[in-house]
Design an enzyme around this catalytic site. Structure first.
Site, PDB file in Angstrom:
ATOM      1  N   SER A  16       1.071  -1.183   0.066  1.00  0.00           N
ATOM      2  CA  SER A  16       0.089   0.036   0.016  1.00  0.00           C
ATOM      3  C   SER A  16       0.902   1.324   0.063  1.00  0.00           C
ATOM      4  O   SER A  16       0.597   2.231  -0.874  1.00  0.00           O
ATOM      5  CB  SER A  16      -0.887  -0.066   1.104  1.00  0.00           C
ATOM      6  N   LYS A  65     -10.356  -5.035  10.638  1.00  0.00           N
ATOM      7  CA  LYS A  65     -11.222  -4.499   9.963  1.00  0.00           C
ATOM      8  C   LYS A  65     -12.861  -4.399  10.578  1.00  0.00           C
ATOM      9  O   LYS A  65     -13.574  -3.613  10.443  1.00  0.00           O
ATOM     10  CB  LYS A  65     -11.359  -5.189   8.614  1.00  0.00           C
ATOM     11  N   ASN A  86     -12.138  -0.547   6.010  1.00  0.00           N
ATOM     12  CA  ASN A  86     -10.827  -0.676   5.679  1.00  0.00           C
ATOM     13  C   ASN A  86     -10.202   0.746   5.298  1.00  0.00           C
ATOM     14  O   ASN A  86      -9.164   0.871   4.749  1.00  0.00           O
ATOM     15  CB  ASN A  86     -10.749  -1.449   4.478  1.00  0.00           C
ATOM     16  N   GLY A 125     -12.222 -19.352   5.221  1.00  0.00           N
ATOM     17  CA  GLY A 125     -11.766 -18.130   6.382  1.00  0.00           C
ATOM     18  C   GLY A 125     -13.119 -17.379   6.682  1.00  0.00           C
ATOM     19  O   GLY A 125     -14.108 -17.559   5.728  1.00  0.00           O
ATOM     20  N   ASN A 149     -14.282 -22.928   7.968  1.00  0.00           N
ATOM     21  CA  ASN A 149     -13.399 -22.130   8.730  1.00  0.00           C
ATOM     22  C   ASN A 149     -13.157 -22.911  10.074  1.00  0.00           C
ATOM     23  O   ASN A 149     -13.852 -23.846  10.443  1.00  0.00           O
ATOM     24  CB  ASN A 149     -14.013 -20.914   9.174  1.00  0.00           C
TER      25      ASN A 149
END
Length: 265
Positions: A16, A65, A86, A125, A149
């Site tokens: 980023s 998040k 985010n 997940g 998960n």
């Protein structure tokens, strides 16, 4: 100079800063973007810094998040639907939280020219980015979404927002059209998901939200068995583009020069 951060843990893999600093230069914006390792007890301090104009904007990655929504005063519609944030900044004196992951995932699928309608997807997940993926898949017309998960509790929480999703045991699973890794398993070379590729029908699509490294074991194995694959690079770029627009009211350009720049790391 406007200061920006991405916070998360781990954070070393994040590109980023490289991406946003590139766009700051291209768009002649006096700003800087850095990364910061955060802990549960430090994320509130970052929000205070935004409130006090020490930080202009932040991005949030795993595992914060959802947790960070507790400190947001105004949530966008998408952030409310996903209970996931985010992108954060100050708007009209209040801490504003948005979710650009939904846009990022949708655009990456559209960019790949993948047909989603009336298909099935299995997501590995149930963490912070998963609500965004679920919402994006629904927006694209997916037929059915399955989740696997380690913790069933997290899936129960997801089902409060998305009751139509179905939990499944990967060991007992049948074949799906799309396989999406939304866990952090893949950041390390030794990371592997418990998948029996011999039981999966041919010509399926495997997507990993991880983009660095560009080829996780999840994708390597899928490619070995002849499946179509994609990492999360374009999702990462598109969500960043939307964040940039939210902060600066400028939509930065995504082109091959940018993609090559990110790969030349």
């Amino acid at each position: 100079m406007k200061k920006h951060l991405i916070i998360g843990n781990p954070i070393n893999h994040s590109l980023s800063p490289k991406l946003h600093n590139y766009w700051f230069k291209k768009n002649k914006i006096d700003a800087i973007y850095e990364k910061k390792v955060a802990e549960d007890n430090t994320i509130k301090d970052v929000i205070i810094d935004i409130k006090n104009d020490k930080i202009f904007g932040i991005n949030v990655t795993v595992p914060f998040k959802k947790k960070i929504t507790d400190y947001i005063e105004v949530l966008s519609g998408t952030a409310q639907k996903t209970n996931s944030v985010n992108t954060i900044c100050k708007k009209n004196g209040k801490i504003y939280g948005d979710n650009t992951d939904v846009f990022g995932f949708e655009m990456s699928i559209i960019n790949l020219n993948i047909e989603i309608k009336e298909k099935t997807a299995l997501i590995f997940g149930a963490g912070g980015v998963v609500p965004s993926i679920i919402l994006a898949l629904k927006n694209l017309g997916i037929k059915k979404i399955f989740i696997t998960n380690r913790s069933s509790e997290k899936i129960k929480t997801l089902k409060l927002k998305f009751p139509e999703i179905e939990e499944i045991n990967i060991k007992e699973s049948s074949s799906f059209d799309f396989y999406i890794n939304a866990t952090s398993l893949g950041l390390k070379e030794t990371d592997k998901l418990n998948i029996n590729f011999n039981k999966i029908e041919p010509n399926k699509f495997f997507y990993d939200v991880i983009y660095n490294p560009p080829m996780t074991n999840f994708l390597k194995e899928a490619k070995k068995f002849g499946h179509k694959i994609s990492n999360g690079e374009m999702m990462f770029i598109y969500q960043a583009q939307k964040s940039f627009e939210i902060w600066h009211n400028v939509l930065p350009i995504i082109d091959q020069e940018l993609v090559n720049f990110l790969k030349n790391d």
